[in-house]
Design an enzyme around this catalytic site. Structure first.
Site, PDB file in Angstrom:
ATOM      1  N   HIS A 127      -6.110 -16.149   7.974  1.00  0.00           N
ATOM      2  CA  HIS A 127      -6.695 -15.966   6.648  1.00  0.00           C
ATOM      3  C   HIS A 127      -8.154 -16.428   6.538  1.00  0.00           C
ATOM      4  CE1 HIS A 127      -2.827 -14.618   5.610  1.00  0.00           C
ATOM      5  NE2 HIS A 127      -2.333 -15.663   5.008  1.00  0.00           N
ATOM      6  N   HIS A 152      -2.767 -11.445  -1.835  1.00  0.00           N
ATOM      7  CA  HIS A 152      -1.577 -12.167  -1.384  1.00  0.00           C
ATOM      8  C   HIS A 152      -0.701 -12.582  -2.568  1.00  0.00           C
ATOM      9  CE1 HIS A 152       0.886 -15.036   0.839  1.00  0.00           C
ATOM     10  NE2 HIS A 152       0.302 -14.675   1.957  1.00  0.00           N
ATOM     11  N   GLU A 196       1.171  -7.118   1.072  1.00  0.00           N
ATOM     12  CA  GLU A 196      -0.240  -7.301   1.390  1.00  0.00           C
ATOM     13  C   GLU A 196      -0.760  -6.091   2.156  1.00  0.00           C
ATOM     14  OE1 GLU A 196      -0.522 -11.146   3.508  1.00  0.00           O
ATOM     15  OE2 GLU A 196       1.523 -11.393   2.810  1.00  0.00           O
TER      16      GLU A 196
END
Ligand SMILES: *[C@@H]1O[C@H](CO)[C@@H](O)[C@H](O)[C@H]1NC(C)=O
Ligand SMILES: *[C@@H]1O[C@H](CO)[C@@H](O)[C@H](O)[C@H]1NC(C)=O
Ligand SMILES: *[C@@H]1O[C@H](CO)[C@@H](O)[C@H](O)[C@H]1NC(C)=O
Ligand SMILES: *[C@@H]1O[C@H](CO)[C@@H](O)[C@H](O)[C@H]1NC(C)=O
Ligand SMILES: *[C@@H]1O[C@H](CO)[C@@H](O)[C@H](O)[C@H]1NC(C)=O
Ligand SMILES: *[C@@H]1O[C@H](CO)[C@@H](O)[C@H](O)[C@H]1NC(C)=O
Ligand SMILES: *[C@@H]1O[C@H](CO)[C@@H](O)[C@H](O)[C@H]1NC(C)=O
Length: 373
Positions: free
Chosen positions: A117, A193, A335
């Site tokens: 991420h 997310h 996602e």
């Protein structure tokens, strides 16, 4: 695809690519609301996060279907990415490294030996600026911007990023993510997310909801890192080609390394041949059938090639809105994104954006409500 407001979509696309891109002004970190009758949405510029989405259930009662927290302060402590806009590269990069144009880049190792991420201070944890904000009227929208710098998380080059959230007619939420590489080639893979629960954020688990995922292939993974294979879902618990309850095979041994679903799908509708700029075709990624309690359903379309399906397996004992405690399977995250670790797999769709180029992902959430409009 069902009809939606094309002229308006074009307007907000124009807004978010205009001018010198992101202005660097500081904005106060707070929660911003968009409102269109009985359809409303909140987001914060901390991590460009979705905070709530409220719409009527089948009895007309308003329900919040986004999991999260009440105040920005609570988000500052979050480690599960509630509502977050994730980047520069969502998901894992194996051994936190990749080679691009002959240069080896070393990224933050923030998940074992891997990078996840965007690194230690990814886009989910930085403060974005508010570029445009129209809170109500027929076309409410907000644009968040962020100037990501060369070397951030280990990634090459300055990148100017925007995300636009807009409420459209008939209970639709449009999300447009854009990123312009300013001086070096870089991988870019942005995703939202958000954890959803169409029974309401405080209604327990999502295991009895029926989901249909428009992907006949997925990317098998070993310890969450794709092996590079793109395999058929047929005969596996990943097969959601026909609508099926999320929980119906959640205890399948094939899923117990991740304790539930946490996998990337290769979307069937992705149009690899239409990569040129804004002309990319949107395809249907997932339908969540009407929730039994609220009668609310959801459809997600995207221009992205993949979708990580995550059933909040590791969300454990987290106190959210109204003091409700979130447990595993309290929500699902869809996602839509490029494939994980694409930068190390030449057979995956490329995530590289060259200097001067603009990465775009268009997403459309269409909510089904019982109410007639
Ligand atoms: C942002 O900064 C620019 C100058 O860089 C200024 O012209 C503009 O008015 C500012 N915008 C806001 C919303 O503060
Ligand atoms: C954030 O986490 C720290 C350490 O876990 C804790 O001391 C603090 O109370 C938390 N803050 C909030 C607002 O929950
Ligand atoms: C990380 O890599 C080192 C060196 O290869 C290895 O010794 C270590 O076990 C790895 N750690 C994890 C969590 O995989
Ligand atoms: C973002 O804003 C919050 C609240 O003002 C602040 O506590 C935090 O340090 C800021 N984060 C960064 C990365 O600047
Ligand atoms: C890259 O960003 C830094 C600040 O973050 C700035 O000083 C530099 O001028 C930028 N370079 C380019 C080519 O945009
Ligand atoms: C996964 O579940 C199966 C069947 O319940 C069990 O036999 C196996 O030991 C489990 N594996 C792990 C890694 O937990
Ligand atoms: C859950 O969290 C609460 C408050 O943070 C704590 O008191 C409790 O011990 C936790 N329960 C478990 C099972 O971890």
């Amino acid at each position: 695809m069902s009809k939606f407001s094309f002229p308006f979509l074009c307007l907000i696309i124009a807004v978010s690519v205009s001018g010198g891109f992101v202005n660097g002004n500081e904005s106060k970190v707070e929660i911003y609301e968009l409102k269109r009758g009985d359809f409303s949405f909140k987001a914060t510029n901390y991590g460009a996060r979705m905070v709530s989405l409220i719409l009527p259930d089948k009895t007309g009662k308003l329900v919040d279907v986004v999991l999260g927290f009440e105040s920005v302060k609570d988000y500052l402590n979050d480690t599960k990415n509630f509502g977050a806009l994730v980047g520069r590269v969502v998901n894992r990069i194996k051994n936190a490294e990749f080679t691009l144009n002959g240069v080896v880049y070393h990224l933050d190792k923030n998940s074992g030996n891997n990078s996840i991420h965007g690194g230690k201070l990814g886009y989910n944890k930085v403060n974005w600026t508010v570029q445009e904000y129209v809170k109500d009227g027929p076309n409410p929208f907000i644009v968040f911007g962020y100037n990501s710098f060369d070397g951030e998380g280990g990634f090459p080059g300055n990148l100017s990023v925007t995300v636009t959230y807009a409420l459209l007619h008939h209970y639709k939420l449009s999300v447009i993510m854009k990123a312009k590489a300013l001086n070096k080639a870089t991988p870019v893979n942005l995703a939202t997310h958000t954890y959803w629960n169409l029974g309401g954020q405080n209604s327990g688990n999502i295991l009895s909801d029926e989901v249909q995922i428009f992907a006949s292939r997925y990317t098998p993974a070993d310890k969450n890192i794709p092996t590079g294979e793109i395999a058929p879902v047929k005969g596996t618990p990943y097969d959601f080609l026909k609508p099926r309850q999320v929980g119906s095979r959640i205890h399948d041994p094939a899923l117990n390394a991740t304790s539930g679903y946490d996998i990337n799908y290769a979307l069937d509708g992705y149009d690899a041949n239409k990569k040129s700029k804004a002309k990319k075709k949107m395809s249907l990624a997932v339908i969540v059938k009407k929730n039994k309690k609220t009668g609310i359903g959801m459809k997600i379309s995207t221009t992205a090639p993949g979708m990580q399906f995550y059933t909040a397996n590791f969300v454990n004992n987290i106190t959210g809105k109204g003091g409700y405690v979130y447990q595993p399977y309290c929500g699902y995250a869809f996602e839509t994104q490029g494939f994980p670790d694409a930068v190390n797999h030449p057979n995956f769709p490329s995530t590289i954006v060259n200097p001067g180029e603009i990465y775009t992902q268009y997403m459309l959430y269409e909510f089904q409500v019982a109410k007639k409009y």
